[in-house]
Motif scaffolding. Structure first.
Motif, PDB file in Angstrom:
ATOM      1  N   VAL A 150       0.849  -1.193   0.000  1.00  0.00           N
ATOM      2  CA  VAL A 150       0.000   0.000   0.000  1.00  0.00           C
ATOM      3  C   VAL A 150       0.886   1.246   0.000  1.00  0.00           C
ATOM      4  CG1 VAL A 150      -1.746   1.286   1.287  1.00  0.00           C
ATOM      5  CG2 VAL A 150      -1.830  -1.214   1.228  1.00  0.00           C
ATOM      6  N   SER A 151       0.513   2.221  -0.815  1.00  0.00           N
ATOM      7  CA  SER A 151       1.154   3.534  -0.763  1.00  0.00           C
ATOM      8  C   SER A 151       0.060   4.568  -0.506  1.00  0.00           C
ATOM      9  CB  SER A 151       1.920   3.837  -2.053  1.00  0.00           C
ATOM     10  OG  SER A 151       1.054   3.854  -3.161  1.00  0.00           O
ATOM     11  N   TYR A 152       0.482   5.771  -0.150  1.00  0.00           N
ATOM     12  CA  TYR A 152      -0.466   6.788   0.296  1.00  0.00           C
ATOM     13  C   TYR A 152      -0.296   8.084  -0.478  1.00  0.00           C
ATOM     14  CZ  TYR A 152      -0.688   3.543   4.197  1.00  0.00           C
ATOM     15  OH  TYR A 152      -0.825   2.416   4.964  1.00  0.00           O
ATOM     16  N   ARG A 153      -1.424   8.797  -0.623  1.00  0.00           N
ATOM     17  CA  ARG A 153      -1.425  10.092  -1.297  1.00  0.00           C
ATOM     18  C   ARG A 153      -2.307  11.034  -0.478  1.00  0.00           C
ATOM     19  NH1 ARG A 153      -3.988   9.298  -6.710  1.00  0.00           N
ATOM     20  NH2 ARG A 153      -5.905   9.879  -5.655  1.00  0.00           N
ATOM     21  N   LEU A 154      -1.892  12.283  -0.371  1.00  0.00           N
ATOM     22  CA  LEU A 154      -2.634  13.292   0.377  1.00  0.00           C
ATOM     23  C   LEU A 154      -3.224  14.275  -0.612  1.00  0.00           C
ATOM     24  CD1 LEU A 154      -3.222  14.139   3.306  1.00  0.00           C
ATOM     25  CD2 LEU A 154      -1.129  15.487   3.247  1.00  0.00           C
ATOM     26  N   ASP A 155      -4.550  14.357  -0.648  1.00  0.00           N
ATOM     27  CA  ASP A 155      -5.255  15.262  -1.549  1.00  0.00           C
ATOM     28  C   ASP A 155      -5.930  16.360  -0.727  1.00  0.00           C
ATOM     29  OD1 ASP A 155      -4.709  13.578  -3.830  1.00  0.00           O
ATOM     30  OD2 ASP A 155      -6.286  12.247  -3.106  1.00  0.00           O
ATOM     31  N   ASN A 156      -6.218  17.484  -1.355  1.00  0.00           N
ATOM     32  CA  ASN A 156      -6.875  18.611  -0.666  1.00  0.00           C
ATOM     33  C   ASN A 156      -6.112  18.980   0.598  1.00  0.00           C
ATOM     34  OD1 ASN A 156      -8.923  18.373  -2.585  1.00  0.00           O
ATOM     35  ND2 ASN A 156     -10.066  16.967  -1.301  1.00  0.00           N
ATOM     36  N   LYS A 157      -4.799  18.977   0.495  1.00  0.00           N
ATOM     37  CA  LYS A 157      -3.994  19.178   1.695  1.00  0.00           C
ATOM     38  C   LYS A 157      -3.818  20.654   2.022  1.00  0.00           C
ATOM     39  CE  LYS A 157       0.404  18.916  -0.737  1.00  0.00           C
ATOM     40  NZ  LYS A 157       1.703  18.264  -0.783  1.00  0.00           N
ATOM     41  N   PRO A 158      -3.767  20.964   3.335  1.00  0.00           N
ATOM     42  CA  PRO A 158      -3.477  22.338   3.723  1.00  0.00           C
ATOM     43  C   PRO A 158      -2.014  22.664   3.425  1.00  0.00           C
ATOM     44  CG  PRO A 158      -3.730  20.943   5.665  1.00  0.00           C
ATOM     45  CD  PRO A 158      -4.033  20.105   4.471  1.00  0.00           C
ATOM     46  N   ALA A 159      -1.705  23.942   3.342  1.00  0.00           N
ATOM     47  CA  ALA A 159      -0.343  24.380   3.055  1.00  0.00           C
ATOM     48  C   ALA A 159       0.628  23.773   4.054  1.00  0.00           C
ATOM     49  CB  ALA A 159      -0.262  25.904   3.104  1.00  0.00           C
ATOM     50  N   GLY A 160       1.725  23.226   3.548  1.00  0.00           N
ATOM     51  CA  GLY A 160       2.770  22.667   4.389  1.00  0.00           C
ATOM     52  C   GLY A 160       2.569  21.218   4.771  1.00  0.00           C
ATOM     53  N   ALA A 161       1.385  20.664   4.524  1.00  0.00           N
ATOM     54  CA  ALA A 161       1.130  19.270   4.893  1.00  0.00           C
ATOM     55  C   ALA A 161       1.790  18.336   3.888  1.00  0.00           C
ATOM     56  CB  ALA A 161      -0.375  19.004   4.948  1.00  0.00           C
ATOM     57  N   GLU A 162       2.372  17.272   4.401  1.00  0.00           N
ATOM     58  CA  GLU A 162       3.033  16.267   3.561  1.00  0.00           C
ATOM     59  C   GLU A 162       2.686  14.880   4.084  1.00  0.00           C
ATOM     60  OE1 GLU A 162       4.679  16.975   0.826  1.00  0.00           O
ATOM     61  OE2 GLU A 162       4.620  19.140   1.142  1.00  0.00           O
ATOM     62  N   ILE A 163       2.730  13.898   3.194  1.00  0.00           N
ATOM     63  CA  ILE A 163       2.552  12.506   3.600  1.00  0.00           C
ATOM     64  C   ILE A 163       3.707  11.696   3.032  1.00  0.00           C
ATOM     65  CG2 ILE A 163       1.111  11.859   1.627  1.00  0.00           C
ATOM     66  CD1 ILE A 163      -0.520  10.114   3.662  1.00  0.00           C
ATOM     67  N   ASP A 164       4.221  10.801   3.837  1.00  0.00           N
ATOM     68  CA  ASP A 164       5.231   9.874   3.346  1.00  0.00           C
ATOM     69  C   ASP A 164       4.472   8.803   2.567  1.00  0.00           C
ATOM     70  OD1 ASP A 164       6.820   7.407   3.260  1.00  0.00           O
ATOM     71  OD2 ASP A 164       8.231   8.498   4.529  1.00  0.00           O
ATOM     72  N   PRO A 165       4.705   8.668   1.269  1.00  0.00           N
ATOM     73  CA  PRO A 165       3.919   7.745   0.458  1.00  0.00           C
ATOM     74  C   PRO A 165       4.118   6.283   0.832  1.00  0.00           C
ATOM     75  CG  PRO A 165       5.727   8.636  -0.833  1.00  0.00           C
ATOM     76  CD  PRO A 165       5.723   9.364   0.486  1.00  0.00           C
ATOM     77  N   ILE A 166       5.176   5.976   1.564  1.00  0.00           N
ATOM     78  CA  ILE A 166       5.438   4.582   1.938  1.00  0.00           C
ATOM     79  C   ILE A 166       4.888   4.258   3.324  1.00  0.00           C
ATOM     80  CG2 ILE A 166       7.272   2.892   2.405  1.00  0.00           C
ATOM     81  CD1 ILE A 166       8.913   4.450   0.243  1.00  0.00           C
ATOM     82  N   THR A 167       5.110   5.144   4.296  1.00  0.00           N
ATOM     83  CA  THR A 167       4.690   4.862   5.671  1.00  0.00           C
ATOM     84  C   THR A 167       3.292   5.381   5.998  1.00  0.00           C
ATOM     85  OG1 THR A 167       5.590   6.907   6.592  1.00  0.00           O
ATOM     86  CG2 THR A 167       7.088   5.002   6.447  1.00  0.00           C
ATOM     87  N   GLY A 168       2.806   6.368   5.229  1.00  0.00           N
ATOM     88  CA  GLY A 168       1.513   6.973   5.526  1.00  0.00           C
ATOM     89  C   GLY A 168       1.569   8.008   6.631  1.00  0.00           C
ATOM     90  N   ARG A 169       2.748   8.409   7.040  1.00  0.00           N
ATOM     91  CA  ARG A 169       2.869   9.397   8.120  1.00  0.00           C
ATOM     92  C   ARG A 169       2.662  10.805   7.566  1.00  0.00           C
ATOM     93  NH1 ARG A 169       7.426   9.923  12.748  1.00  0.00           N
ATOM     94  NH2 ARG A 169       6.986  12.068  13.290  1.00  0.00           N
ATOM     95  N   ILE A 170       1.687  11.510   8.145  1.00  0.00           N
ATOM     96  CA  ILE A 170       1.389  12.891   7.759  1.00  0.00           C
ATOM     97  C   ILE A 170       2.057  13.822   8.764  1.00  0.00           C
ATOM     98  CG2 ILE A 170      -0.420  14.638   7.530  1.00  0.00           C
ATOM     99  CD1 ILE A 170      -2.333  12.359   6.769  1.00  0.00           C
ATOM    100  N   THR A 171       2.708  14.863   8.257  1.00  0.00           N
ATOM    101  CA  THR A 171       3.221  15.925   9.111  1.00  0.00           C
ATOM    102  C   THR A 171       2.709  17.249   8.549  1.00  0.00           C
ATOM    103  OG1 THR A 171       5.281  16.005   7.855  1.00  0.00           O
ATOM    104  CG2 THR A 171       5.309  14.721   9.876  1.00  0.00           C
ATOM    105  N   TRP A 172       2.371  18.151   9.461  1.00  0.00           N
ATOM    106  CA  TRP A 172       1.813  19.436   9.058  1.00  0.00           C
ATOM    107  C   TRP A 172       2.056  20.464  10.144  1.00  0.00           C
ATOM    108  CZ3 TRP A 172      -3.378  21.315  10.731  1.00  0.00           C
ATOM    109  CH2 TRP A 172      -3.700  22.540  10.139  1.00  0.00           C
ATOM    110  N   PRO A 173       2.688  21.588   9.797  1.00  0.00           N
ATOM    111  CA  PRO A 173       2.830  22.669  10.772  1.00  0.00           C
ATOM    112  C   PRO A 173       1.497  23.416  10.876  1.00  0.00           C
ATOM    113  CG  PRO A 173       3.926  23.276   8.716  1.00  0.00           C
ATOM    114  CD  PRO A 173       3.395  21.881   8.556  1.00  0.00           C
ATOM    115  N   ALA A 174       0.728  23.128  11.904  1.00  0.00           N
ATOM    116  CA  ALA A 174      -0.592  23.736  12.066  1.00  0.00           C
ATOM    117  C   ALA A 174      -0.475  25.253  12.097  1.00  0.00           C
ATOM    118  CB  ALA A 174      -1.251  23.235  13.345  1.00  0.00           C
ATOM    119  N   GLY A 175      -1.379  25.894  11.413  1.00  0.00           N
ATOM    120  CA  GLY A 175      -1.388  27.345  11.373  1.00  0.00           C
ATOM    121  C   GLY A 175      -0.639  27.908  10.186  1.00  0.00           C
ATOM    122  N   ALA A 176      -0.071  27.021   9.347  1.00  0.00           N
ATOM    123  CA  ALA A 176       0.599  27.510   8.139  1.00  0.00           C
ATOM    124  C   ALA A 176      -0.432  28.224   7.276  1.00  0.00           C
ATOM    125  CB  ALA A 176       1.218  26.347   7.367  1.00  0.00           C
ATOM    126  N   PRO A 177      -0.041  29.311   6.616  1.00  0.00           N
ATOM    127  CA  PRO A 177      -1.006  30.027   5.786  1.00  0.00           C
ATOM    128  C   PRO A 177      -1.478  29.165   4.621  1.00  0.00           C
ATOM    129  CG  PRO A 177       1.210  30.919   5.500  1.00  0.00           C
ATOM    130  CD  PRO A 177       1.282  29.888   6.575  1.00  0.00           C
TER     131      PRO A 177
END
Length: 79
Positions: A35-62
């Motif tokens: 399984v791989s992962y994709r992040l759609d409709n993401k807020p600014a600065g949000a990223e997903i690791d396509p292999i692990t599915g880990r999302i990181t996002w600096p909350a409050g990014a414009p």
């Protein structure tokens, strides 16, 4: 027939601005495909690791906010 991966439930989050949000997404594939992962409709600065599915996002990014869509892809790149 190739069945689509199934995402585990993802809880709603409330986060204070200025914090780093980290969410571990998990999905299973009944066919045993990787399984791989994709992040759609993401807020600014949000990223997903396509292999692990880990999302990181600096909350409050414009940028736009709202619902985020996570797509799990089976071994053939199909949702």
């Amino acid at each position: 027939m190739n069945d689509a991966p199934v995402l585990a439930p993802i809880a709603d989050l409330t986060v204070n601005s200025g914090r780093i949000v980290t969410v571990a997404i998990q999905a299973t594939d009944i066919d045993g495909d990787t399984v791989s992962y994709r992040l759609d409709n993401k807020p600014a600065g949000a990223e997903i690791d396509p292999i692990t599915g880990r999302i990181t996002w600096p909350a409050g990014a414009p940028g736009p906010r709202g619902p985020v869509t996570v797509t799990a892809l089976g071994g053939k790149g199909q949702p």
